[in-house]
Every structure is written in structure tokens, then in C-alpha cells.
Design an enzyme around this catalytic site. Structure first.
Site, PDB file in Angstrom:
ATOM      1  N   HIS A  52      43.554  57.334  -7.571  1.00  0.00           N
ATOM      2  CA  HIS A  52      43.797  56.323  -6.333  1.00  0.00           C
ATOM      3  C   HIS A  52      44.445  55.154  -6.782  1.00  0.00           C
ATOM      4  O   HIS A  52      44.834  55.234  -7.764  1.00  0.00           O
ATOM      5  CB  HIS A  52      42.166  56.014  -6.014  1.00  0.00           C
ATOM      6  CG  HIS A  52      41.463  57.167  -5.423  1.00  0.00           C
ATOM      7  ND1 HIS A  52      39.915  56.880  -4.872  1.00  0.00           N
ATOM      8  CD2 HIS A  52      41.498  58.469  -5.123  1.00  0.00           C
ATOM      9  CE1 HIS A  52      39.607  57.851  -4.226  1.00  0.00           C
ATOM     10  NE2 HIS A  52      40.414  58.885  -4.451  1.00  0.00           N
ATOM     11  N   GLU A  54      43.993  52.059  -6.895  1.00  0.00           N
ATOM     12  CA  GLU A  54      43.250  51.133  -8.123  1.00  0.00           C
ATOM     13  C   GLU A  54      43.653  51.556  -9.486  1.00  0.00           C
ATOM     14  O   GLU A  54      44.000  50.910 -10.217  1.00  0.00           O
ATOM     15  CB  GLU A  54      41.939  50.686  -7.736  1.00  0.00           C
ATOM     16  CG  GLU A  54      41.794  50.185  -6.390  1.00  0.00           C
ATOM     17  CD  GLU A  54      41.362  51.450  -5.470  1.00  0.00           C
ATOM     18  OE1 GLU A  54      40.234  51.435  -4.893  1.00  0.00           O
ATOM     19  OE2 GLU A  54      41.935  52.392  -5.155  1.00  0.00           O
ATOM     20  N   ALA A 166      63.071  74.667  35.973  1.00  0.00           N
ATOM     21  CA  ALA A 166      62.234  75.644  36.727  1.00  0.00           C
ATOM     22  C   ALA A 166      61.831  76.965  35.953  1.00  0.00           C
ATOM     23  O   ALA A 166      60.875  77.513  35.760  1.00  0.00           O
ATOM     24  CB  ALA A 166      62.511  75.917  38.251  1.00  0.00           C
ATOM     25  N   SER A 170      64.256  74.353  28.044  1.00  0.00           N
ATOM     26  CA  SER A 170      64.030  73.050  27.698  1.00  0.00           C
ATOM     27  C   SER A 170      64.620  72.412  26.523  1.00  0.00           C
ATOM     28  O   SER A 170      64.547  71.376  26.024  1.00  0.00           O
ATOM     29  CB  SER A 170      62.431  72.820  27.468  1.00  0.00           C
ATOM     30  OG  SER A 170      61.836  73.591  26.393  1.00  0.00           O
ATOM     31  N   ASP A 202      58.542  79.396  24.412  1.00  0.00           N
ATOM     32  CA  ASP A 202      59.298  78.832  23.596  1.00  0.00           C
ATOM     33  C   ASP A 202      59.269  79.268  22.241  1.00  0.00           C
ATOM     34  O   ASP A 202      60.399  79.118  21.464  1.00  0.00           O
ATOM     35  CB  ASP A 202      59.023  77.192  23.359  1.00  0.00           C
ATOM     36  CG  ASP A 202      59.032  76.405  24.759  1.00  0.00           C
ATOM     37  OD1 ASP A 202      59.794  76.888  25.437  1.00  0.00           O
ATOM     38  OD2 ASP A 202      58.591  75.228  24.530  1.00  0.00           O
ATOM     39  N   SER A 233      42.879  81.278  25.383  1.00  0.00           N
ATOM     40  CA  SER A 233      41.305  81.816  25.941  1.00  0.00           C
ATOM     41  C   SER A 233      41.078  83.248  25.502  1.00  0.00           C
ATOM     42  O   SER A 233      40.167  83.357  25.424  1.00  0.00           O
ATOM     43  CB  SER A 233      41.200  81.282  27.481  1.00  0.00           C
ATOM     44  OG  SER A 233      41.364  80.180  27.559  1.00  0.00           O
ATOM     45  N   GLU A 301      51.229  69.252  20.970  1.00  0.00           N
ATOM     46  CA  GLU A 301      52.382  69.568  21.442  1.00  0.00           C
ATOM     47  C   GLU A 301      52.452  70.655  22.349  1.00  0.00           C
ATOM     48  O   GLU A 301      52.491  71.847  21.759  1.00  0.00           O
ATOM     49  CB  GLU A 301      53.391  69.942  20.321  1.00  0.00           C
ATOM     50  CG  GLU A 301      53.870  68.576  19.418  1.00  0.00           C
ATOM     51  CD  GLU A 301      55.056  69.131  18.485  1.00  0.00           C
ATOM     52  OE1 GLU A 301      56.098  69.453  19.313  1.00  0.00           O
ATOM     53  OE2 GLU A 301      54.727  69.201  17.184  1.00  0.00           O
ATOM     54  N   GLY A 303      52.261  71.891  26.912  1.00  0.00           N
ATOM     55  CA  GLY A 303      52.872  71.853  28.113  1.00  0.00           C
ATOM     56  C   GLY A 303      52.222  71.416  29.018  1.00  0.00           C
ATOM     57  O   GLY A 303      51.104  70.363  28.721  1.00  0.00           O
ATOM     58  N   LEU A 306      47.933  72.096  29.325  1.00  0.00           N
ATOM     59  CA  LEU A 306      47.157  71.680  28.456  1.00  0.00           C
ATOM     60  C   LEU A 306      47.055  70.148  27.959  1.00  0.00           C
ATOM     61  O   LEU A 306      46.154  69.466  27.642  1.00  0.00           O
ATOM     62  CB  LEU A 306      47.429  72.587  27.151  1.00  0.00           C
ATOM     63  CG  LEU A 306      46.732  72.498  26.024  1.00  0.00           C
ATOM     64  CD1 LEU A 306      45.062  72.498  26.528  1.00  0.00           C
ATOM     65  CD2 LEU A 306      47.024  73.129  24.718  1.00  0.00           C
TER      66      LEU A 306
END
Length: 379
Positions: A52, A54, A166, A170, A202, A233, A301, A303, A306
Site C-alpha cells: 500500500h 503508506e 441506417a 458507424s 460491430d 437474453s 458500450e 447501442g 441497451l
């Protein structure tokens, strides 16, 4: 005007920031030892399992620690974890005073470190630059207090609020500087959450890549990859998805037991079923599970659907939105899918905390001030 305590604590905070990408799941902590108005040693927590802050400083100081004041950004630990209690070693070293930025929110410590120091005759001062210290470890603090990680939702859009054409194309809306900034967001995160739709469309890696980080210790940082969590799901993630073969762990979370889950598990992919009453993945349960796994900061990250689901359920602590000086047109895809917002009274209010240039783009950091509306859809 800064007090002398604030001057030394500011230096301790600078040291703590050096562990921004490497201490997970531990907090980032810095320490400065001062004697007769001179800094005699410095230290910071470099990596989980190692000394740590300290103890690093005490090791440097040696006998010079006796009678010194320790400036520490977080209350010294009083319990034995992977390393011995820091308070015991501060006492043994002869430290005369401990100045802290904040009390440790960990229930195993939470004031007990201060009490043990006082019982040993060491003067304790707390609350110096407290807000700056809290800002350094927001995920650790939230996990300790609420048993939930801090959630950031990252999105990139054009000036007219579009994230993709569309067709789904991206790459790339933002420039190289913004993408490097995202790499650093990933690097400080314990986990990255995405949806199966994003994976299918993607085929992202969702890894931290050393060549894009722009950090001196990039090679060390990428040795620990964040857990990648795919919300799916029906467990329909393509078996050849790129992220399943990249370094680091992957967790696929679904909402129902089926043959697809069995097949994924048979290929060595970790799977989990967390179903909500709607038959979809229970987002809150996912976050609780990640907190149980000691995840401090989580980056979403994903769409529009979500990301919108996380937002409408009040699960987003911070939005990080990159805005490119481009126009994609009315047919392109929007930033969030937010069903149920039909009037101005349903609006989701944000508080912008920071706006800055990142290369040719803008980065907006905002927190959610209020959430209305109803959640109708998910991934």
C-alpha cells in the site's frame, strides 16, 4: 490560499493518480511523509496485492519516518487482507501525525484505522481535500456503500445526434484522439458491458490496446483486461465473435436456460442467467453480480436500446458522450432508445459537469439529474 496540509495532500493525490489504471479492485491511494517541512518520502499503491501507499513511503523513508507526518489520501487500513494492516506499520515506524483526505468507506476499516492511530498517541486530521479524494475513487466508494459499481455510459454521436447510418455502419464517427480517450476509459474500468446486438453488428474486441492508450505504462496496464460482459437474453452470441477469442475474461448473461447456453458453456465461455420479471436480463442484478466480483467502475458500450434501458432504470451514474463535427442525416440511428417519453414532463434531465475538446471532437461528461418514463424494451 492553500494551507500547508492542502499543499502536501495535493501531492499525495498526484501520486495516487499514478495508480489510476492498475490498482483495481483496490482504491487509488497516495502518501507523502513530511518532516521539518521537508518531504522525506513518497509512495503510492501501484497494483492490487502489492504494498500500500503508506508502506511504500515508509520503505523509502527508513529511520526518517520517526516523528514525521504522513499525508494519506485514504484512511490507513486496520485489517489484514492481501497485505498487513498499514496502521500497525505507521505506529511501529514512529509516525507522529496522520493527515487524511477521507475516511475509508470499507466497512472493515471505516474509522477503525483512525481510532487505532489515536489510541497509539498519534494525532489524526481528516477531511483535507476530501472532495478531490472522493473523485479519485468513485467506483470503490459506491461499491462499499451501496454494493453496486459506478456505471458510466459511453456513446459517440454526430452533431445531429446520430450514432450510425441506417445500415448500422458507424466506423468511425469520432477521430483518433477520442478513440484513445475511450481506451483510457476502458483501462480504468473493471468491466465493460455491451449487448448482443452490438456484438453481432460491430464484432468489437472491447479490449484495452497498449498502442492506443498514450500512456508511459501502457504495457503494464494492458496486462489486466477488464471483464467483458455481454447481455444476451437468449444466448445467441455468435460463437466466432471476436471478443470470445481476445485476452481477458468474458461473461455472457442471459435470461433463460436453453441449449444455446449449454453449448456456450461447453466451449468454455462463462455464462450466467439473471432474468427479470419481464423475461429479459435483469440489469440491476447484473450490476449487483459485478459488485460481488469486486468491480468498482463499469463502462457501458452499447447501442441505443441497451444504453436507453440502463438510463431509464436509473442505473447510469455518468454519461460520457463524444460529439463529432459531422452530420449523418435524419435516417441515421439515434443516440438513445427511450420508449415512454411522450411529453416534456417525461424528460430525463442531465447536469453537464465538463465539456472539453478531445482532438477534433468534443467530450461531454454529464450526470443524470432525474429519470422519468417507463422501460418497455431491452436487448
Amino acid at each position: 490560499m492553500e494551507t500547508i496540509h492542502e499543499v502536501y495532500m495535493a501531492r499525495a493525490l498526484q501520486l495516487a493518480k499514478r495508480g489510476l489504471y492498475t490498482t483495481d479492485p483496490n482504491p487509488r491511494v497516495g502518501c507523502v511523509l513530511v518532516k521539518e517541512d521537508q518531504i522525506v518520502a513518497e509512495g503510492w499503491h501501484r497494483k492490487a496485492g502489492e504494498r500500500h501507499a503508506e508502506i511504500e513511503a515508509l520503505k523509502v523513508a527508513g529511520e526518517e519516518a520517526r516523528g514525521a507526518t504522513a499525508y494519506v489520501t485514504l484512511e490507513p487500513c486496520s485489517h489484514t487482507g492481501k497485505t498487513p494492516p498499514c496502521v500497525d506499520q505507521l505506529i511501529a515506524a514512529g509516525i507522529s501525525r496522520v493527515v487524511c483526505a477521507m475516511q475509508d468507506p470499507n466497512p472493515l476499516v471505516s474509522g477503525q484505522g483512525f481510532e487505532k492511530l489515536r489510541q497509539a498517541g498519534i494525532k489524526v486530521v481528516n477531511g483535507v481535500l476530501e472532495q478531490q479524494a472522493k473523485a479519485l475513487n468513485p467506483g470503490f466508494i459506491k461499491r462499499m456503500r451501496q454494493e453496486l459499481p459506478l456505471v458510466r455510459c459511453k456513446l459517440a454521436m454526430s452533431l445531429d445526434g446520430r450514432t450510425a447510418m441506417a445500415s448500422g455502419e458507424s466506423q468511425w464517427i469520432t477521430g483518433a484522439a477520442a478513440r484513445s480517450d475511450v481506451q483510457r476509459l476502458r483501462a480504468r474500468s473493471s468491466a465493460i458491458i455491451t449487448g448482443v446486438g452490438t456484438v453481432s453488428l460491430d464484432n468489437p474486441s472491447l479490449t484495452v490496446r497498449s498502442e492506443e492508450l498514450g500512456l508511459d505504462n501502457a504495457e503494464e496496464v494492458v496486462m489486466h483486461q477488464p471483464l467483458r460482459v455481454v447481455l444476451d437474453s437468449q444466448f445467441r452470441i455468435p460463437v466466432r465473435a471476436k471478443l470470445l477469442s481476445q485476452p481477458g475474461d468474458v461473461l455472457v448473461v442471459g435470461a433463460e436456460e436453453n441449449n444455446a447456453r449449454t453449448a456456450l458453456s461447453g466451449q468454455g465461455v462463462e455464462t450466467l442467467t439473471l432474468s427479470s420479471t419481464t423475461g429479459r436480463v435483469d440489469l440491476l442484478a447484473v450490476l449487483k453480480e459485478l459488485a460481488r466480483r469486486e468491480c468498482n467502475e463499469v463502462l457501458v458500450e452499447a447501442g441505443a436500446t441497451l444504453s436507453g434501458a440502463f438510463l431509464q432504470q436509473g442505473l447510469v451514474d455518468e454519461l460520457v458522450i463524444y460529439v463529432a463535427p459531422k452530420l449523418l442525416g435524419g435516417e441515421a440511428r439515434g443516440l438513445f432508445h427511450l420508449p415512454g417519453l411522450e411529453s416534456m414532463s417525461d424528460q430525463i434531465k442531465l447536469e453537464i459537469k465538463d465539456v472539453r475538446n478531445v482532438g477534433e471532437d468534443l467530450r461531454i461528461n454529464a450526470i443524470v439529474a432525474a429519470v422519468s418514463g417507463t422501460l418497455n424494451e431491452q436487448n
